[in-house]
Enzyme design. Sequence first.
Site, PDB file in Angstrom:
ATOM      1  N   LYS A   1      62.801  29.357  30.233  1.00  0.00           N
ATOM      2  CA  LYS A   1      63.186  28.190  29.270  1.00  0.00           C
ATOM      3  C   LYS A   1      63.519  29.157  28.176  1.00  0.00           C
ATOM      4  CE  LYS A   1      61.793  23.830  27.511  1.00  0.00           C
ATOM      5  NZ  LYS A   1      60.539  23.001  27.451  1.00  0.00           N
TER       6      LYS A   1
ATOM      7  N   SER B   1      61.967  18.164  28.300  1.00  0.00           N
ATOM      8  CA  SER B   1      62.870  19.065  27.594  1.00  0.00           C
ATOM      9  C   SER B   1      63.379  20.138  28.595  1.00  0.00           C
ATOM     10  CB  SER B   1      62.492  19.619  26.246  1.00  0.00           C
ATOM     11  OG  SER B   1      61.094  20.473  26.675  1.00  0.00           O
TER      12      SER B   1
ATOM     13  N   SER C   1      57.045  17.812  29.483  1.00  0.00           N
ATOM     14  CA  SER C   1      58.416  18.471  29.613  1.00  0.00           C
ATOM     15  C   SER C   1      58.556  19.563  30.848  1.00  0.00           C
ATOM     16  CB  SER C   1      58.766  19.012  28.392  1.00  0.00           C
ATOM     17  OG  SER C   1      59.119  18.288  27.342  1.00  0.00           O
TER      18      SER C   1
END
Length: 497
Positions: free
Chosen positions: A88, A163, A187
Site C-alpha cells: 500500500k 482505503s 481499511s
Amino acid sequence: MTAQQPARPEGITGLDASDLAAKITAKEVSAVEATQAHLDRIAEVDGDLGAFLHVGSEAALAAAADVDKAVAAGETLSPLAGVPIALKDVFTTTDAPTTCGSKILEGWMSPYDATLTGKLRGAGIPILGKTNMDEFAMGSSTENSAYQVTRNPWDTTKIPGGSGGGSAAALASYQAPLAIGTDTGGSIRQPAAVTATVGVKPTYGTVSRYGLVACASSLDQGGPCGRTVLDTALLHQVIAGHDPADSTSIDAAIPDIVAAAKTGAQQDLSGVKVGVVTELQGEGYQPGVLASFNAAVGQLKERGAEIVEVSCPHFTYALGAYYLILPSEVSSNLARFDAMRYGLRVSDDGEHSAEQVMAATRAAGFGPEVKRRIIIGTYALSAGYYDAYYGQALKVRTLIARDFAKAYESVDVLISPTTPTTAFTIGEKADDPLAMYLFDLCTLPVNLAGVCAMSVPSGTSADDGMPVGLQIMAPALADDRLYRVGAAYEAARGPIG
C-alpha cells in the site's frame, strides 16, 4: 455487469503464497520466474482495475535474483522468500514514490524505508509495486485517490473497498499473492470482505508504524492481506515485532500465529466460545449479508464452537466517536504538509507570503475528503469545543474498550459481518459522506479499542452475488485466536463460488 468470481489463472500466478513458497524452496520455480509472472499479470489486467500506482519491475526482479542466489547457496531463508507482494502506497520506500494517493506528495521519494518495508526486504519478499488508496487513507471505496479509481475484480462497476482497495484488488485479481494494507477504521478488513480475500488488523502496536505516513496515529495499524488464512499468518509473522524506532510499538511477545492457523485448519473448535455481537446485525444490514453471516455461525457451531449472544451496548456510539477522534488527529498530523519542507509547493513566485504559499498549496494538494476531515478536526479541537466534542469522544472510546473487556470475560472471540452490505457501485455514495461512513460500522470499534480482528470470506450474497466477509475479533495480543478460528471456519466453509 453481473458479479463473477475472478478466474484463478493457471500456472504461477494461480498459486497461493504458501504453495508458491514451497515450490521456490524446492527449486521447482525460481523467485525471478515467480516475480516476472506476476509482473506480466499486472501488465495484462491492471489497466482495467487500477490496483497499482507504481510498479517497480527492476527492483522487484533484483530482489528476486538475490533470493535465487541464496537458494542456490543452500542458505536458510524465511518461509516467504521469493514470494512477491503488493505494498500500500502509505509505507515509505527508498526505491519507489510514496504518494499516499495524494497530489501533495506526487512523485515524492522517501530518504528511508519504513520498518515494515525493511522487514519485507529482509525476508526476501520482492515488492512488486505500490497500490492505490484513498488519499491519506481517508475513505471507504478508493474513489478518493487523487490519481485513479480502483475497481472490484468481481464486478468492475463496484468499489473494491477502502482505503486499501488497491491491495485487495491486486490479491483478488491474482496480480500478487500477498499484500500489505493499513487499518484505521477497517481499511484492511472492509476491502477484504468485498473482494473475498483475507485481511487482518493486528493488535495496535504489534506491527511497527515507523515509516507509515500517519492519518490518525492512535488508530492506524499496518497489517497483512492474503487469499488464505495461512498465507496471511505467514505474512503477519514477518512484519510483526517490537520496533524501538516506533514510540507506539509494544515490547511484547507475538503469539505463534502460523501454528494457530495450521491447528485451526486441522482441528475442531471444541471448547472455543464464540460471541455474536447483538449490536452488529439487524436493521440496515443487507439481507444477503445477514444470511451469509448466519450460515457462518452455523458452520462454526458444526465445527464444535459454543455460540453465545453478546451485547456491547456502546458499539452503537462508535461511528460518532470515531468521526471526531479521527478528524482531530488528521488535523494535527496533516499540518506538516505546509509546502515548506517537502512535497507540492504552489504560488512560490516571490510575490506571495509563506502563509499564502501554504494556503495555496494545501488548497491545490488536498482532495475534498481530506479537506472535509481537516475542517471537522480543527473545529473539534478549537477553544470552547474541545471538551464538548473531542473530550466526549475519548470517553466513549473508553466505554467501547470496556465493552470488549467485559465480553472477553465470557467468550474467546467475537464475530459479526465485516460490512453491513456488499460492495456498492462506483459513484453511488460520492455525494453522501455519511452513507460512506456507515459502510465501516462494524469495523470501527476494534480500532477504537486497539484490539485485533480478521475478515475472512464467508461466501457470496444471494442478493447480488458479491462477496461477504465474516469478521472475527479477539483481545489485544491474542491475534492467534483470529487465526485458529479463521482457519477452522475457512476449512468448514470450503471453496467460494
